[in-house]
Design a protein around this motif. Structure first.
Motif, short mmCIF file in Angstrom:
data_model
loop_
_atom_site.label_atom_id
_atom_site.label_comp_id
_atom_site.label_asym_id
_atom_site.label_seq_id
_atom_site.Cartn_x
_atom_site.Cartn_y
_atom_site.Cartn_z
N ARG A 158 0.65 -1.11 0.10
CA ARG A 158 0.33 0.09 0.07
C ARG A 158 0.68 1.44 0.24
N ARG A 159 1.59 1.61 0.60
CA ARG A 159 2.80 2.37 0.52
C ARG A 159 3.56 3.19 -0.71
N TRP A 160 3.69 1.86 -1.38
CA TRP A 160 4.18 1.95 -2.76
C TRP A 160 3.17 2.17 -4.05
N ARG A 161 1.93 2.28 -3.79
CA ARG A 161 1.14 2.37 -4.61
C ARG A 161 1.28 3.32 -5.78
N GLY A 162 0.96 2.99 -6.62
CA GLY A 162 1.27 4.26 -8.14
C GLY A 162 2.92 3.30 -9.09
N PRO A 163 3.70 4.75 -9.66
CA PRO A 163 4.93 3.93 -10.40
C PRO A 163 5.52 3.24 -10.54
N VAL A 164 6.26 2.81 -8.68
CA VAL A 164 6.42 2.46 -8.53
C VAL A 164 6.03 0.24 -7.95
N GLY A 165 4.67 0.42 -7.49
CA GLY A 165 3.93 -0.85 -7.71
C GLY A 165 3.53 -1.19 -9.26
#
Length: 289
Positions: A158-165
Motif C-alpha cells: 500500500r505504501r508503494w502504490r503508484g509507479p513503483v507498484g
C-alpha cells in the motif's frame, strides 16, 4: 442630596438650572457609563453556541481550531534504495510464482499424440488441436496470473502504490511468464526424448505441451525479449493495476485517515449560564441607582 436628586450640588427646587461643571482633573461621573455596552450577538452566533472564531487579516480575532479536526501529515520521503529493493523483491517473488503456474499449465494442457518414424516424430493426426489448446490454456492462465499479481501488489504494498507498484507488477509478470513456460514444457520432456531415441518406427506416444504462439528472442544475444502470449501476464497486470489506480478514491492512492465529524461545541467554551428566575410575587425589589 435626596433619592430624587442624586446631584449633591443642585438644589431640589432648581431643577432647570444646569449643574456646575466638575472640578478640573476629575472625570465625569457618567463617563464610564456613557459608552453603550456592546450589542449582544444574535442567537446561534455567540461564544456560548460553540462557533469558533476565524482570524482574518487586520482583525484581532484569535483563530480557534475545531476539536475534531485531523491534521494530515505529509508523506514521508521515500528512500531510493528502499524503492529499488521493493521493486526487486516484487519481481523475484512473482518470478518464483511462475514455477507453480507452469506446473498448472502442464496439468491442464493436453499432450499431443505423435508417431515415431525413421526421420523422427510426426503428428499422429493431420491437424491436431492439442497445440492450439496448449496455447489457449497458457494465455488464459497468464492473464489470470497477471490480474492476481496486480491485486496482490496493490493490497500488500500500500505504501508503494503508484509507479513503483506498477513497475514491480509488470516486470515481475514478464519474468514469471518465461519461467512458467520452461517449467511446464519440461514436464514429461525427458520421457519424450528417451522414446524418440529408442522407440521403434511406428510406435505411438505423446509429446508434452509447448508454445507455438510465443517465445523468447535474444536482443544482441544478451537481452531476452519475450513475445507472443508470453506478454499476456504483463498485459493483464498493467491493465488491472491501472484500473485500480483510476478507481481509487484517494488522490495519493494510499488510504488516508478519515476526518472526524466536526463538533460545533468548542472544548474551551463554557456552557451558557441559565437565565435568572423571575422574582417571586411580593419579594422586595432590589435597590436601584
Amino acid at each position: 442630596m435626596s433619592p430624587d436628586n442624586p446631584d449633591p450640588e443642585r438644589h431640589v427646587d432648581d431643577a432647570d438650572r444646569p449643574a456646575p461643571p466638575p472640578p478640573s482633573g476629575a472625570a465625569p461621573a457618567e463617563s464610564a457609563s456613557a459608552v453603550p455596552p456592546p450589542a449582544a450577538p444574535p442567537p446561534g452566533f455567540g461564544p456560548g453556541d460553540g462557533l469558533a472564531a476565524t482570524a482574518y487579516p487586520g482583525e484581532g480575532l484569535a483563530a480557534t481550531a475545531y476539536p475534531g479536526e485531523v491534521e494530515l501529515a505529509p508523506d514521508e520521503p521515500r528512500r531510493p534504495l528502499r524503492t529499488v529493493a521493493t521493486v526487486l523483491g516484487a519481481v523475484l517473488a512473482l518470478a518464483v510464482l511462475g514455477a507453480p503456474l507452469g506446473l498448472l499449465w502442464a496439468v491442464l494442457a493436453p499432450d499431443t499424440p505423435v508417431l515415431k518414424t525413421a526421420e523422427g516424430a510426426i503428428y499422429a493426426e493431420p491437424q491436431p488441436e492439442q497445440p492450439i489448446a496448449a496455447d489457449g490454456w497458457f494465455s488464459l492462465l497468464g492473464l489470470a496470473f497477471g490480474v492476481l499479481a496486480a491485486l496482490a501488489l496493490w493490497f500488500l504494498l500500500r505504501r508503494w502504490r503508484g509507479p513503483v507498484g506498477l513497475l514491480g507488477a509488470v516486470l515481475g509478470t514478464l519474468a514469471a511468464a518465461p519461467v512458467a513456460w520452461q517449467v511446464g514444457r519440461r514436464v514429461g520432456l525427458a520421457t519424450f526424448d528417451r522414446l524418440l531415441d529408442s522407440a521403434p518406427a511406428g510406435q505411438a506416444f505423446t509429446k508434452p505441451a509447448d508454445l507455438r504462439a510465443g517465445g523468447v528472442d535474444w536482443l544482441l544475444g544478451v537481452v531476452p525479449v519475450p513475445h507472443g502470449n508470453l506478454l499476456l501476464p504483463a498485459f493483464g497486470a498493467a491493465v488491472t493495476y491501472t484500473l485500480l489506480a483510476g478507481w481509487s478514491r484517494w488522490p495519493g492512492l494510499r488510504p488516508e485517515p478519515e476526518p472526524a465529524a466536526f463538533s460545533w461545541v468548542s472544548a474551551g467554551t463554557p456552557a451558557p449560564t441559565a437565565a435568572p428566575e423571575p422574582p417571586a410575587p411580593g419579594a422586595a425589589e432590589p435597590p436601584r441607582g
